[in-house]
Design an enzyme around this catalytic site. Structure first.
Site, PDB file in Angstrom:
ATOM      1  N   ARG A   1      -6.094   2.092  -3.270  1.00  0.00           N
ATOM      2  CA  ARG A   1      -5.176   1.422  -2.348  1.00  0.00           C
ATOM      3  C   ARG A   1      -5.266  -0.080  -2.499  1.00  0.00           C
ATOM      4  NH1 ARG A   1      -7.365   3.911   2.411  1.00  0.00           N
ATOM      5  NH2 ARG A   1      -6.549   5.769   1.447  1.00  0.00           N
TER       6      ARG A   1
ATOM      7  N   ARG B   1       0.830  -1.201   0.000  1.00  0.00           N
ATOM      8  CA  ARG B   1       0.000   0.000   0.000  1.00  0.00           C
ATOM      9  C   ARG B   1       0.863   1.248   0.000  1.00  0.00           C
ATOM     10  NH1 ARG B   1      -4.064   2.192   4.523  1.00  0.00           N
ATOM     11  NH2 ARG B   1      -3.927   4.353   3.892  1.00  0.00           N
TER      12      ARG B   1
ATOM     13  N   ASP C   1      -8.880  -1.098   8.614  1.00  0.00           N
ATOM     14  CA  ASP C   1      -9.323  -0.130   9.627  1.00  0.00           C
ATOM     15  C   ASP C   1      -9.820  -0.857  10.861  1.00  0.00           C
ATOM     16  OD1 ASP C   1      -8.897   2.256   8.204  1.00  0.00           O
ATOM     17  OD2 ASP C   1     -10.819   2.053   7.151  1.00  0.00           O
TER      18      ASP C   1
ATOM     19  N   ASP D   1      -6.462  -1.680   2.590  1.00  0.00           N
ATOM     20  CA  ASP D   1      -6.790  -0.730   3.648  1.00  0.00           C
ATOM     21  C   ASP D   1      -7.395  -1.523   4.798  1.00  0.00           C
ATOM     22  OD1 ASP D   1      -7.211   1.684   4.907  1.00  0.00           O
ATOM     23  OD2 ASP D   1      -9.092   2.110   3.859  1.00  0.00           O
TER      24      ASP D   1
HETATM   25  N1  LIG Z   1     -16.561   2.091  -1.653  1.00  0.00           N
HETATM   26  C1  LIG Z   1     -15.547   2.470  -0.881  1.00  0.00           C
HETATM   27  N2  LIG Z   1     -15.090   3.730  -0.967  1.00  0.00           N
HETATM   28  C2  LIG Z   1     -14.064   4.129  -0.163  1.00  0.00           C
HETATM   29  C3  LIG Z   1     -13.459   3.228   0.739  1.00  0.00           C
HETATM   30  C4  LIG Z   1     -13.951   1.908   0.787  1.00  0.00           C
HETATM   31  O1  LIG Z   1     -13.454   1.077   1.576  1.00  0.00           O
HETATM   32  N3  LIG Z   1     -14.985   1.563  -0.030  1.00  0.00           N
HETATM   33  N4  LIG Z   1     -12.439   3.619   1.545  1.00  0.00           N
HETATM   34  C5  LIG Z   1     -12.002   4.855   1.490  1.00  0.00           C
HETATM   35  C6  LIG Z   1     -10.918   5.270   2.387  1.00  0.00           C
HETATM   36  O2  LIG Z   1     -11.092   4.837   3.675  1.00  0.00           O
HETATM   37  C7  LIG Z   1     -12.547   5.851   0.564  1.00  0.00           C
HETATM   38  N5  LIG Z   1     -13.610   5.375  -0.221  1.00  0.00           N
END
Ligand SMILES: Nc1nc2c(c(=O)[nH]1)N=C(CO)CN2
Length: 200
Positions: A124, A115, A129, A127
């Site tokens: 990315r 990443r 979280d 990710d």
């Molecule tokens: N559909 C979707 N859009 C995003 C996502 C994500 O996980 N799914 N994560 C983001 C940054 O955290 C920004 N936008």
């Protein structure tokens, strides 16, 4: 650590809300540690799904056991639908790591998948979280729990509702099932299969 409060059985949390996580084992949802996964750039991997699956394989060797996992959900990138679509999902984990150590571990796994930390919301590869760590809430030395934007994202709350509909958000007191109904971001999010691991 700043005012990290463990509030059991407040906010309408049912003490007996549990999910099955294995033979003769149930998890008290009050204690759930929830990690959200996302990918919209497969990098060198064959697919976004391959990235997410491979990352999960890595969790255990980092001291993070996956107890329950959602399906993978697809949605348009938010806020810019011109960006590649995302694949998202959530897992409930068990770990000895405290929240900060878990964040560091998740960061190491992200890094292992190449990443690049460029602009906010840039595509990315991986990710990860931390959505919630039991009932902890507040600002823990810069780590805000639960994740401040998770409740309003269908690509997070949809998957949580799939595996733990009765999970209660530690701050707003809403169940995952309710939050999946009311989330305003990523309303197009849908599971790509009926069940995790089921063939297309
Ligand atoms: N559909 C979707 N859009 C995003 C996502 C994500 O996980 N799914 N994560 C983001 C940054 O955290 C920004 N936008």
């Amino acid at each position: 650590m700043v005012e990290a409060v463990n509030r059991n059985e407040e906010n309408g949390v049912r003490a007996d809300a549990r999910i099955d996580v294995g033979i003769d084992e149930t998890l008290n949802l009050n204690d759930a540690v929830i990690v959200a996964l996302g990918c919209n750039d497969k990098g060198v991997w064959p697919s976004n799904e391959a990235v997410l699956e491979a990352s999960l394989a890595r969790f255990r060797s980092e001291g993070v056991d996956v107890l329950a996992r959602s399906s993978w959900w697809r949605s348009m990138a938010w806020p810019d639908p011109q960006d590649p679509p995302f694949l998202n999902g959530v897992v409930i984990v068990r770990t000895e790591h405290d929240p900060h150590a878990l964040m560091a571990t998740l960061g190491r796994i992200e890094d292992a998948f190449g990443r690049e930390r460029s602009t906010r919301n840039a595509p990315r590869t991986l990710d990860l979280d931390l959505v919630a760590y039991g009932r902890l809430s507040g600002d823990l030395d810069g780590l805000i729990l639960p994740h401040p934007r998770a409740a309003d994202r269908l690509f997070v709350m949809g998957p949580v509702a799939q595996i733990a509909p009765e999970w209660v958000h530690p701050v707003n007191g809403q169940t995952a099932a309710n939050l999946a109904q009311t989330a305003s971001v990523g309303r197009d999010a849908r599971p790509i299969r009926a069940e995790p691991g089921q063939a297309d």
